[in-house]
Enzyme design. Structure first.
Site, mmCIF file in Angstrom:
data_model
loop_
_atom_site.group_PDB
_atom_site.id
_atom_site.type_symbol
_atom_site.label_atom_id
_atom_site.label_comp_id
_atom_site.label_asym_id
_atom_site.label_seq_id
_atom_site.Cartn_x
_atom_site.Cartn_y
_atom_site.Cartn_z
ATOM 1 N N ASN A 241 0.879 -1.170 0.000
ATOM 2 C CA ASN A 241 0.000 0.000 0.000
ATOM 3 C C ASN A 241 0.916 1.220 0.000
ATOM 4 O O ASN A 241 1.439 1.617 1.040
ATOM 5 C CB ASN A 241 -0.886 -0.041 1.251
ATOM 6 C CG ASN A 241 -1.871 1.108 1.299
ATOM 7 O OD1 ASN A 241 -1.812 2.034 0.473
ATOM 8 N ND2 ASN A 241 -2.763 1.071 2.261
ATOM 9 N N ARG B 258 -2.517 -2.148 -3.561
ATOM 10 C CA ARG B 258 -3.751 -1.398 -3.340
ATOM 11 C C ARG B 258 -3.727 -0.178 -4.256
ATOM 12 O O ARG B 258 -2.806 0.630 -4.207
ATOM 13 C CB ARG B 258 -3.824 -0.937 -1.892
ATOM 14 C CG ARG B 258 -5.029 -0.061 -1.680
ATOM 15 C CD ARG B 258 -4.993 0.606 -0.346
ATOM 16 N NE ARG B 258 -6.238 1.342 -0.186
ATOM 17 C CZ ARG B 258 -6.314 2.485 0.469
ATOM 18 N NH1 ARG B 258 -5.247 3.038 0.986
ATOM 19 N NH2 ARG B 258 -7.460 3.096 0.592
ATOM 20 N N HIS C 18 -12.999 2.269 -0.129
ATOM 21 C CA HIS C 18 -12.948 1.247 0.931
ATOM 22 C C HIS C 18 -13.578 -0.064 0.443
ATOM 23 O O HIS C 18 -14.053 -0.871 1.242
ATOM 24 C CB HIS C 18 -13.730 1.684 2.198
ATOM 25 C CG HIS C 18 -13.108 2.797 2.984
ATOM 26 N ND1 HIS C 18 -13.867 3.777 3.585
ATOM 27 C CD2 HIS C 18 -11.831 3.083 3.273
ATOM 28 C CE1 HIS C 18 -13.087 4.622 4.219
ATOM 29 N NE2 HIS C 18 -11.825 4.228 4.046
ATOM 30 N N HIS D 72 -17.696 1.343 7.590
ATOM 31 C CA HIS D 72 -16.242 1.352 7.768
ATOM 32 C C HIS D 72 -15.896 2.682 8.438
ATOM 33 O O HIS D 72 -15.937 3.740 7.808
ATOM 34 C CB HIS D 72 -15.542 1.218 6.413
ATOM 35 C CG HIS D 72 -14.049 1.263 6.511
ATOM 36 N ND1 HIS D 72 -13.237 0.162 6.354
ATOM 37 C CD2 HIS D 72 -13.210 2.292 6.784
ATOM 38 C CE1 HIS D 72 -11.979 0.505 6.515
ATOM 39 N NE2 HIS D 72 -11.933 1.800 6.774
ATOM 40 N N GLY E 299 -13.034 4.439 10.187
ATOM 41 C CA GLY E 299 -11.618 4.552 10.566
ATOM 42 C C GLY E 299 -11.277 6.017 10.597
ATOM 43 O O GLY E 299 -12.078 6.834 11.052
ATOM 44 N N ARG F 105 -11.917 14.921 7.065
ATOM 45 C CA ARG F 105 -12.736 15.302 5.908
ATOM 46 C C ARG F 105 -14.161 15.630 6.346
ATOM 47 O O ARG F 105 -14.702 14.974 7.234
ATOM 48 C CB ARG F 105 -12.790 14.166 4.879
ATOM 49 C CG ARG F 105 -11.450 13.841 4.278
ATOM 50 C CD ARG F 105 -11.602 12.773 3.191
ATOM 51 N NE ARG F 105 -10.354 12.065 3.056
ATOM 52 C CZ ARG F 105 -10.232 10.744 3.074
ATOM 53 N NH1 ARG F 105 -11.300 9.977 3.164
ATOM 54 N NH2 ARG F 105 -9.050 10.193 2.966
ATOM 55 N N ASP G 48 -8.016 12.282 16.200
ATOM 56 C CA ASP G 48 -7.968 10.951 16.818
ATOM 57 C C ASP G 48 -9.185 10.795 17.730
ATOM 58 O O ASP G 48 -9.301 11.489 18.744
ATOM 59 C CB ASP G 48 -6.668 10.775 17.609
ATOM 60 C CG ASP G 48 -6.477 9.327 18.040
ATOM 61 O OD1 ASP G 48 -7.475 8.682 18.441
ATOM 62 O OD2 ASP G 48 -5.340 8.835 17.962
ATOM 63 N N GLU H 51 -14.681 -1.006 15.216
ATOM 64 C CA GLU H 51 -14.315 -2.213 15.957
ATOM 65 C C GLU H 51 -14.087 -1.942 17.441
ATOM 66 O O GLU H 51 -14.252 -2.825 18.266
ATOM 67 C CB GLU H 51 -13.033 -2.828 15.364
ATOM 68 C CG GLU H 51 -13.236 -3.410 13.985
ATOM 69 C CD GLU H 51 -11.918 -3.735 13.284
ATOM 70 O OE1 GLU H 51 -10.943 -4.104 13.962
ATOM 71 O OE2 GLU H 51 -11.865 -3.604 12.046
ATOM 72 N N ASN H 52 -13.679 -0.700 17.756
ATOM 73 C CA ASN H 52 -13.213 -0.448 19.121
ATOM 74 C C ASN H 52 -14.090 0.438 19.991
ATOM 75 O O ASN H 52 -13.938 0.419 21.206
ATOM 76 C CB ASN H 52 -11.810 0.190 19.071
ATOM 77 C CG ASN H 52 -10.787 -0.778 18.531
ATOM 78 O OD1 ASN H 52 -10.604 -1.851 19.094
ATOM 79 N ND2 ASN H 52 -10.155 -0.429 17.432
ATOM 80 N N GLU I 132 -8.065 -5.517 5.124
ATOM 81 C CA GLU I 132 -7.961 -5.146 3.714
ATOM 82 C C GLU I 132 -6.766 -5.805 3.035
ATOM 83 O O GLU I 132 -6.829 -6.167 1.863
ATOM 84 C CB GLU I 132 -7.866 -3.614 3.601
ATOM 85 C CG GLU I 132 -9.181 -2.939 3.936
ATOM 86 C CD GLU I 132 -9.065 -1.450 4.201
ATOM 87 O OE1 GLU I 132 -8.661 -1.071 5.315
ATOM 88 O OE2 GLU I 132 -9.352 -0.665 3.286
HETATM 89 P P1 ADP Z 1 -7.235 4.226 8.888
HETATM 90 O O1 ADP Z 1 -8.417 4.794 8.177
HETATM 91 O O2 ADP Z 1 -6.094 5.181 9.007
HETATM 92 O O3 ADP Z 1 -6.849 2.823 8.458
HETATM 93 P P2 ADP Z 1 -8.124 2.995 11.362
HETATM 94 O O4 ADP Z 1 -9.098 2.033 10.808
HETATM 95 O O5 ADP Z 1 -6.893 2.457 11.995
HETATM 96 O O6 ADP Z 1 -7.749 4.136 10.359
HETATM 97 O O7 ADP Z 1 -8.902 3.893 12.439
HETATM 98 C C1 ADP Z 1 -8.317 4.987 13.041
HETATM 99 C C2 ADP Z 1 -9.319 5.611 13.998
HETATM 100 O O8 ADP Z 1 -9.732 4.617 14.938
HETATM 101 C C3 ADP Z 1 -8.760 6.775 14.812
HETATM 102 O O9 ADP Z 1 -9.676 7.847 14.820
HETATM 103 C C4 ADP Z 1 -8.632 6.183 16.196
HETATM 104 O O10 ADP Z 1 -8.813 7.156 17.185
HETATM 105 C C5 ADP Z 1 -9.782 5.203 16.213
HETATM 106 N N1 ADP Z 1 -9.585 4.199 17.272
HETATM 107 C C6 ADP Z 1 -8.633 3.273 17.377
HETATM 108 N N2 ADP Z 1 -8.766 2.587 18.557
HETATM 109 C C7 ADP Z 1 -9.839 3.132 19.189
HETATM 110 C C8 ADP Z 1 -10.496 2.885 20.429
HETATM 111 N N3 ADP Z 1 -10.067 1.943 21.270
HETATM 112 N N4 ADP Z 1 -11.580 3.632 20.743
HETATM 113 C C9 ADP Z 1 -12.012 4.576 19.915
HETATM 114 N N5 ADP Z 1 -11.438 4.868 18.732
HETATM 115 C C10 ADP Z 1 -10.366 4.158 18.373
#
Ligand code: ADP
Length: 404
Positions: free
Chosen positions: A8, A96, A185, A213, A215, A246, A287, A338-339, A389
């Site tokens: 990537n 990618r 995505h 999705h 992220g 964005r 973040d 996921e988180n 991915e």
């Molecule tokens: P990318 O689009 O760069 O691949 P990711 O899928 O890794 O991004 O997601 C990044 C985002 O996920 C960030 O905004 C980060 O704060 C958030 N994130 C990661 N872990 C957690 C968590 N435990 N709780 C909340 N948000 C999280």
């Protein structure tokens, strides 16, 4: 044993993962960062049976992508700690590529002709495609014996019907310039929808889902019978949901106002909407972990940002339920999806009328794998599905080599 390297390539970085495809296992992974800056960095990790065996980080100036990929090649082929015995072991490099326009709805073996076509469509994704192309050109030199395969972020969404992908503007902008919804995505939406259908033991061809999705970049997709029928991102990854930096959807006249009344140039507007908006524009931080901490402490900017972010997602979920008619599953994926139990809770709040009924206990649990988080009474299954991915790119590359 087939081995596939997934690359990537970004404007100043190259991420890589080496897969052994019989067992679908990662044998090495890493990242080259800060290409072209005075202090670059290469991180390399080697794995065996899922366990990390070796890790190294090298800090040195990396002048260009060629030097970055040479460093990756050397580490992979290192006699002691390399994951490849020789270059011949590498069957293919899966790249990618962000934008495939209408030319590519499947992965493709890269020939000189394909490279020329990729150059022609680069204008559609000027932030991403030129770097992806550089990765391909360099990879051909570093791994000349391996097949080079392009896997596109847009490909999965090439099944959108015309009433979903056209913009309501004069037709010549589509017919002469290719301006339409493409969506991105795609490898992630494809991976998680297939994984969820498998998990629920539903044939993919009968599976309807909404995939979120979430992220740094965020997009929603409506999946009907396993195929994408609508997506929140548009011509570029700027449209749709509110993202890390964005804006997502805005009234297009904001751009005209910025130009005509504020005297901003197109590149200033581009930078504002792509790099300085979204969660960052609202709170100063992109973040979500930091914003959630501020939200818990009652910080006003954070409250507004989280409410806007989740409200926008809810509107897309509602719209896609209407578009699909019957929905089997709502799927959360990527870093936030996921988180963050809180984001999932706010998205599903007061959506019982649409069949979404979150089980709060299940939602609050943490686990590495795929899991169901809805109450049995909800007609729509709600799932957390870790995306992968890189594995999807490797799998699609392998399928192409095997003629599937
Ligand atoms: P990318 O689009 O760069 O691949 P990711 O899928 O890794 O991004 O997601 C990044 C985002 O996920 C960030 O905004 C980060 O704060 C958030 N994130 C990661 N872990 C957690 C968590 N435990 N709780 C909340 N948000 C999280």
């Amino acid at each position: 044993m087939a081995k596939i390297l997934v690359l990537n390539a970004g404007s100043s970085s190259i991420k890589f993962q080496l897969f052994e495809m019989d067992r679908q296992e990662v044998e090495a992974s890493g990242l080259v960062e800060r290409i072209g800056e005075p202090r670059g960095r290469v991180n390399y990790r080697k794995f065996q049976n899922g366990q990390e065996q070796y890790e190294t980080t090298i800090e040195e100036a990396i002048t260009d992508h060629q030097q970055g990929l040479n460093a990756i090649g050397q580490l992979l082929l290192d006699q002691e700690n390399g994951a490849l015995k020789n270059a011949g072991e590498l069957q293919a490099v899966g790249h990618r590529v962000v934008h495939g326009a209408e030319l590519f709805s499947e992965p493709v073996l890269i020939t000189d002709e394909i490279l020329a076509k990729l150059r022609e469509i680069s204008f559609l994704a000027p932030l991403h495609n030129p770097a992806n192309l550089k990765g391909i050109e360099v990879s051909k030199r570093v791994f000349p014996k391996a097949y080079q395969i392009a896997v596109f972020d847009t490909a999965f969404h090439q099944t959108l019907p015309d009433y979903a992908y056209r913009f309501p503007i004069p037709g010549k902008f589509y017919s002469e310039h290719g301006l339409r919804v493409y969506g991105f995505h795609g490898t992630s939406h494809a991976f998680v929808s297939r994984a969820a259908a498998d998990h629920l033991r539903k044939p993919l061809s009968e599976f309807n889902a909404i995939t979120l999705h979430l992220g740094n970049g965020c997009s929603a997709a409506a999946i009907k019978g396993g195929k994408s029928v609508d997506v929140s991102m548009g011509l570029t990854p700027l449209g749709g949901l509110i993202m890390g930096t964005r804006s997502g959807d805005i009234d297009p006249s904001l751009c005209l106002f910025m130009a005509d009344h504020l005297g901003m140039t197109t590149s200033e507007i581009d930078k504002t909407l792509n790099k300085e908006s979204g969660l960052k524009g609202l709170t100063g931080d992109n973040d979500l972990r930091n914003i959630l901490a501020a939200y818990e402490n009652g910080v006003e900017d954070a409250r507004l940002a989280i409410e806007m972010y989740t409200y926008r997602i809810k509107k897309y979920v509602g719209a896609y339920i209407a578009a699909l008619g019957r929905v089997d599953a709502l799927i959360f994926t990527a870093g936030v999806g996921e988180n963050s139990a809180l984001i999932r809770r706010l998205v599903c709040q007061e959506m019982e009328v649409l069949g979404l009924s979150l089980d709060h206990e299940q939602n609050d649990l943490r686990s590495a794998g795929i899991r169901l988080i809805n109450k049995p009474s909800g007609s729509v299954k709600i799932l957390v599905v870790p995306t992968n991915e890189e594995l999807e790119i490797a799998t699609q590359s392998m399928a192409l080599l095997n003629g599937n």
